[in-house]
Design a protein around this motif. Structure first.
Motif: not given
Lengths: 318, 252
Positions: A186-189, A191-192, A206-208, A213, B98, B101-103, B105-107, B111, B117-119, B121, B124, B164
């Protein structure tokens, strides 16, 4: 009241599963049926290994056909020191986790440059190398394996020579590992990792730097499975290269898919089904693998979410 | 003023086929620069070289004066170049939110955050929601991306790129496969973005091109045959011959 109604099916099943596991020794001691305790010990260790595989396979889409290598590395991290009368449990666990992590880092760095079938083959190839490596080391028993006379020792803190203590030690390990995976996913990690499984090209766009990872995730899974291997060595009191034969890696994949990929309890259900079926079917017929295969086909064809998916479907319907 | 992007002598071939050849291009800050041309003219190949999905065989790309010719796409994204894809390229089995959100997060730096919990934040999620709002998809944030309609996929493509926080937006046929009404909606969305972003727009929909573009570049068989303001392009005889035949250019 709000909390009660929000108590989802998954939370209820987690509570139920761990209540049963927690209370099982009470039942076995009342009935004097120690055998079940052994069965469930094996189940829980396989569940940790499968859960770690599920992290990369189910969540990360990295289909490793060599995950049993870490079971072997973990078990030998207990067995080899024990062979030299070094029984310090913390040291053995530390060895199991770090050696597994280093192996995952080195092999993963190469494997993750490939995709699809090539990834599957190369993970398997690395594991076969470890397998034959241990087969050739006569000092540690070669392909006959090695008996572990003394289990890991944790001083005054914990004595796992006592079967009941070992049982709870494994149970707590299982809970901790599943909780850790739950948080990571569930963390940001996490999600990546999910995103990279879903569409790696877009994730890079998008930049990863998805490679890093994925490699990190691969190492985490390796460490966790190495820990499971250390538990396995303690539980069986015996280690052999057979633990990391390619078919053992296949069994772990079987457990993950049968239980339901990408779910938190899936590996536990899968391991339970595996251990019970193995016990029951092998008493019926010599060709029990045949029935295993058929079962896997049925699950893949008709129940994509595995056992966890089926239970959730019926559980939420009520 | 220095151009935000300048391309010098870009060449890419696949086997014997030269997809883009000797491309020289200057993109000014704040403009919408359309690239048009018949199918197979090398427009998408050009975009892919700008985004880093393909490496050029020859030539240089400068972004704000720095060479980015051999930079991987993830690094270009961090510099502020975002692209959308002609064929929808999204995290289809994840939710709409999601994806965005990932886009975001990337900037936000790395990560490697394993615990919270990413969701949940808020910072973001707020930025992500804003990107969805800009393309009019906020009410669909909890839907699975694969459940969206084709038009909504195209909108989400743009939202992911916007999230982004790009300085330069590369739009590869954003209107592909859309009906008139949906195209109209998307033109309005892009018009609203126009004051804030520099854009390169590949598009077959001439109505959209002439409604949005400040300048137009025409590509044929991998080479640029003309660059200029819409009026000049419309009256350019080479363009008419090569690309438009004798048909009239409609759209304004």
């Amino acid at each position: 009241m709000q909390i009660l109604t929000n108590f989802s099916f998954q939370n209820r099943s987690v509570t139920l599963v761990f209540s049963v596991l927690f209370l099982l020794p009470v039942y076995t001691s009342l009935t004097g049926n120690e055998f079940y305790l052994d069965l469930v010990n094996r189940l829980m260790i396989l569940a940790i290994a499968a859960a770690s595989l599920n992290l990369i396979l189910g969540h990360g889409g990295m289909i490793s056909f060599g995950h049993a290598a870490y079971l072997g590395i973990g078990a030998y991290s207990v067995g080899i020191p024990a062979y030299y009368d070094i029984n310090n449990g913390l040291l053995q666990l530390f060895l199991a986790v770090t050696v597994s992590g280093i192996f995952a880092l080195v092999t993963g760095a190469i494997c993750l440059r490939t995709k699809g079938v090539y990834f599957i083959m190369i993970t398997m190839a690395f594991t076969q190398m470890v397998f034959f490596g241990f087969v050739s080391i006569e000092e540690y028993g070669g392909d006959d394996g090695l008996v572990i006379n003394t289990r890991s020792s944790f001083g005054q803190l914990l004595n796992i020579e006592n079967n009941l203590n070992l049982y709870y030690f494994i149970l707590i390990s299982l809970v901790a590992c599943l909780f850790l995976i739950h948080k990571i996913v569930r963390s940001q990690f996490g999600l990546v990792i999910e995103g990279s499984r879903s569409n790696d090209q877009r994730m890079r766009s998008i930049g990863f730097d998805t490679y890093r990872y994925r490699l990190t995730c691969y190492v985490i899974a390796g460490c966790m499975c190495g820990y499971a291997g250390a538990l396995l060595g303690n539980f069986t009191n015996f280690i052999s290269p057979e633990m990391m034969d390619w078919s053992a890696s296949g069994e772990l994949i079987f457990i993950v898919i049968l239980g339901g990929t990408g779910s938190i309890l899936g590996p536990v259900f899968g391991a339970a089904a595996f251990v019970i079926l193995e016990e029951w079917l092998s008493s019926l017929t010599l060709y029990w693998h045949f029935i295993f295969g058929a079962l896997l086909i049925i699950v893949v064809l008709f129940a994509k979410g595995g056992i966890n998916g089926i239970l959730t479907y019926f559980g939420s319907g009520k | 003023m220095r151009p935000i992007l300048s391309v010098e002598g870009l060449k890419k071939s696949f086997g014997g086929i030269i997809a883009t050849n000797n491309i020289h291009l200057q993109i000014e800050q704040g403009e919408i620069h359309a690239i048009i041309g018949p199918n197979g003219a090398g427009k998408t190949t050009l975009i892919s070289q700008l985004s880093g999905d393909l490496n050029p065989d020859k030539g240089e790309i400068f972004f704000n004066g720095h060479s980015i010719s051999n930079m991987p796409p993830n690094k270009r994204s961090l510099l502020g170049i975002a692209r959308t894809f002609q064929i929808t390229c999204l995290m289809l089995d994840m939710s709409v939110l999601d994806n965005v959100t990932l886009a975001v997060q990337a900037q936000n730096g790395h990560s490697y955050r394993f615990w919270s919990d990413a969701r949940h934040n808020n910072q973001v999620i707020q930025t992500a929601s804003k990107a969805l709002e800009q393309v009019g998809l906020l009410d669909r944030e909890n839907a699975k991306a694969s459940d969206l309609s084709h038009g909504e996929h195209r909108q989400l493509e743009i939202a992911v790129a916007l999230a982004t926080q790009p300085k330069l937006l590369l739009l590869d046929e954003p209107m592909a496969g859309m009906g008139t009404e949906e195209s109209q909606k998307l033109i309005m969305i892009l018009e609203k973005l126009k004051p804030h972003k520099t854009m390169i727009l590949i598009e077959h929909d001439m109505a959209a091109v002439f409604a949005l573009a400040d300048r137009i570049t025409v590509m044929v068989y991998g080479e640029i045959i003309a660059t200029g303001h819409p009026k000049e392009i419309r009256s350019n005889p080479a363009v008419r011959r090569a690309y438009l035949g004798d048909q009239e250019l409609h759209g304004c």
